[in-house]
Scaffold this active site. Structure first.
Site, PDB file in Angstrom:
ATOM      1  CG  ASN A   1      -0.204   3.057  11.126  1.00 40.99           C
ATOM      2  OD1 ASN A   1      -0.092   2.538   9.999  1.00 40.99           O
ATOM      3  ND2 ASN A   1      -0.646   2.387  12.166  1.00 40.99           N
TER       4      ASN A   1
ATOM      5  CG  MET B   1      -4.174  -6.058   7.825  1.00 43.07           C
ATOM      6  SD  MET B   1      -5.586  -5.028   7.375  1.00 43.07           S
ATOM      7  CE  MET B   1      -5.634  -3.896   8.771  1.00 43.07           C
ATOM      8  CB  SER B   2      -0.134  -8.059   3.050  1.00 45.75           C
ATOM      9  OG  SER B   2       0.984  -7.245   3.372  1.00 45.75           O
TER      10      SER B   2
ATOM     11  CG  HIS C   1      -4.720  -7.517   1.082  1.00 48.30           C
ATOM     12  ND1 HIS C   1      -4.916  -6.697   0.000  1.00 48.30           N
ATOM     13  CD2 HIS C   1      -3.562  -7.120   1.659  1.00 48.30           C
ATOM     14  CE1 HIS C   1      -3.906  -5.831  -0.088  1.00 48.30           C
ATOM     15  NE2 HIS C   1      -3.079  -6.070   0.899  1.00 48.30           N
TER      16      HIS C   1
ATOM     17  CG  HIS D   1      -6.287   3.003   3.339  1.00 50.58           C
ATOM     18  ND1 HIS D   1      -5.309   2.029   3.438  1.00 50.58           N
ATOM     19  CD2 HIS D   1      -6.485   3.182   2.008  1.00 50.58           C
ATOM     20  CE1 HIS D   1      -4.932   1.657   2.219  1.00 50.58           C
ATOM     21  NE2 HIS D   1      -5.628   2.344   1.333  1.00 50.58           N
TER      22      HIS D   1
ATOM     23  CB  ALA E   1       1.598  -0.043   4.551  1.00 49.19           C
TER      24      ALA E   1
ATOM     25  CE1 TYR F   1      -8.143  -5.402   2.521  1.00 46.17           C
ATOM     26  CE2 TYR F   1      -6.257  -6.177   3.768  1.00 46.17           C
ATOM     27  CZ  TYR F   1      -6.800  -5.333   2.832  1.00 46.17           C
ATOM     28  OH  TYR F   1      -6.002  -4.414   2.196  1.00 46.17           O
ATOM     29  CD  GLU F   2      -8.192  -6.983  -1.765  1.00 46.15           C
ATOM     30  OE1 GLU F   2      -8.524  -6.332  -2.764  1.00 46.15           O
ATOM     31  OE2 GLU F   2      -7.073  -7.524  -1.638  1.00 46.15           O
TER      32      GLU F   2
ATOM     33  CG  HIS G   1      -3.013  -2.592  -3.176  1.00 52.51           C
ATOM     34  ND1 HIS G   1      -1.970  -3.464  -2.986  1.00 52.51           N
ATOM     35  CD2 HIS G   1      -3.295  -2.079  -1.958  1.00 52.51           C
ATOM     36  CE1 HIS G   1      -1.635  -3.487  -1.713  1.00 52.51           C
ATOM     37  NE2 HIS G   1      -2.424  -2.660  -1.064  1.00 52.51           N
TER      38      HIS G   1
ATOM     39  CB  SER H   1      -0.859   0.065   1.275  1.00 52.26           C
ATOM     40  OG  SER H   1      -1.788  -0.949   1.291  1.00 52.26           O
TER      41      SER H   1
HETATM   42  N1  HPA Z   1      -2.243  -2.463  11.462  1.00 51.65           N
HETATM   43  C1  HPA Z   1      -2.399  -3.387  10.497  1.00 51.65           C
HETATM   44  N2  HPA Z   1      -2.059  -3.177   9.241  1.00 51.65           N
HETATM   45  C2  HPA Z   1      -1.515  -1.983   8.926  1.00 51.65           C
HETATM   46  C3  HPA Z   1      -1.322  -0.983   9.875  1.00 51.65           C
HETATM   47  C4  HPA Z   1      -1.712  -1.238  11.218  1.00 51.65           C
HETATM   48  O1  HPA Z   1      -1.573  -0.393  12.131  1.00 51.65           O
HETATM   49  N3  HPA Z   1      -0.777   0.086   9.226  1.00 51.65           N
HETATM   50  C5  HPA Z   1      -0.630  -0.283   7.924  1.00 51.65           C
HETATM   51  N4  HPA Z   1      -1.080  -1.534   7.733  1.00 51.65           N
END
Ligand code: HPA
Length: 283
Positions: A243, A219-220, A91, A255, A121, A93-94, A69, A38
């Protein structure tokens, strides 16, 4: 959409078909692959003599649904080394299945790719990290409640029980450290915890992850890394700490912030990849 014939044929044949289609567009011996996470997609613009294939033109590829993406495979050269770059990934989650999420990695395997750089990310859990830090993944915790290799095993992809004692090549990690040093860049190193998402973690979950030994959360990456190891592909994992994870600082996560931090580190990230990639095919 898969044609009826494609959806009925076994996974291995579908992967072979995709690999053949890609080779018909770029007839070079590609040994290195990259997956851009991302907000990190800009690197694909740096390829020389490039050919871009939208995922809809590659049989068997799904379509990414997430902003940030792009959904294309870019083939070209970095400092003379042929490379295949996935600009956008799939992913869980999609709603994609194990086979859909990891299809591109299997295609890389059958194209003859031997080294991949998986980028993502991630949220920073280690309090020594800052927003915008880059982290080399030293190991992972698979907390996605699923494994991409569960289900019947086709031995043509690899063994039923692949070894995971060095998912992220130590040699590749050293190359990344050396190249970062040459750029005067501080790289962190740590354990990446993979959660299924799509909701971000709660502060209690982040405390749990820290107790378990995680330095960052995302998440990947982990499904791709596991499948890559089964295929015998060596892996370098790089996280951009976009973050600090929930509860580490008293601030909600969104996001847009993830994308913005990706944009801020874009040039640093690009320069680093540009130096690392040509070295991966030589070791
Ligand atoms: N948590 C999970 N996935 C992420 C985060 C997060 O804080 N930041 C970017 N992808």
């Amino acid at each position: 959409m898969l044609s009826e014939e494609q959806s009925l044929s076994p996974l291995y044949e579908r992967v072979e078909h995709a690999a053949r289609t890609i080779r018909a567009h770029f007839d070079e011996d590609v040994r290195t692959g990259v997956v851009l996470g991302s907000g990190l997609g800009a690197f694909a613009d740096d390829l020389e003599d490039s050919v871009a294939l939208p995922y809809e033109e590659i049989p068997g590829f799904a379509r990414p649904t997430v902003e940030g993406h792009a959904g294309r495979l870019v083939l070209g050269r970095i400092s003379g080394s042929p490379v295949a770059v996935l600009q956008g990934r799939f992913h869980f989650y999609e709603g994609y299945s194990r086979d859909e999420v990891t299809f591109p990695m299997r295609v890389f395997g059958l194209m003859g790719i031997k080294a991949v750089v998986l980028t993502n990310a991630a949220g920073g859990i280690n309090i020594g990290f800052d927003q915008g830090s880059l982290m080399i993944i030293s190991d992972h915790l698979n907390l996605m409640c699923t494994n991409p290799l569960s289900g019947p095993n086709d031995a043509r992809f690899g063994v039923r029980f692949p070894d995971m004692s060095e998912v992220y090549s130590r040699e590749f990690q050293e190359i990344a450290v050396e190249e970062a040093k040459a750029l005067g860049l501080e790289l962190r190193r740590g354990v990446y915890a993979a959660m299924s998402g799509p909701s971000y973690e709660t502060p209690a979950e982040v405390r749990m992850l820290r107790t378990l030994g995680a330095d960052a959360v995302g998440m990947s990456t982990v499904p791709e890394a596991i499948v890559a190891r089964q295929l015998g592909i060596r892996v370098l994992g790089l996280s951009c700490i976009t973050n600090m994870a929930a509860g580490v600082v008293d601030q909600p996560i969104n996001h847009e912030e993830v994308m913005e931090t990706g944009a801020q580190v874009r040039d640093t990230f690009r320069n680093l990849l540009r130096r690392i990639i040509p070295r991966l095919s030589t070791v």
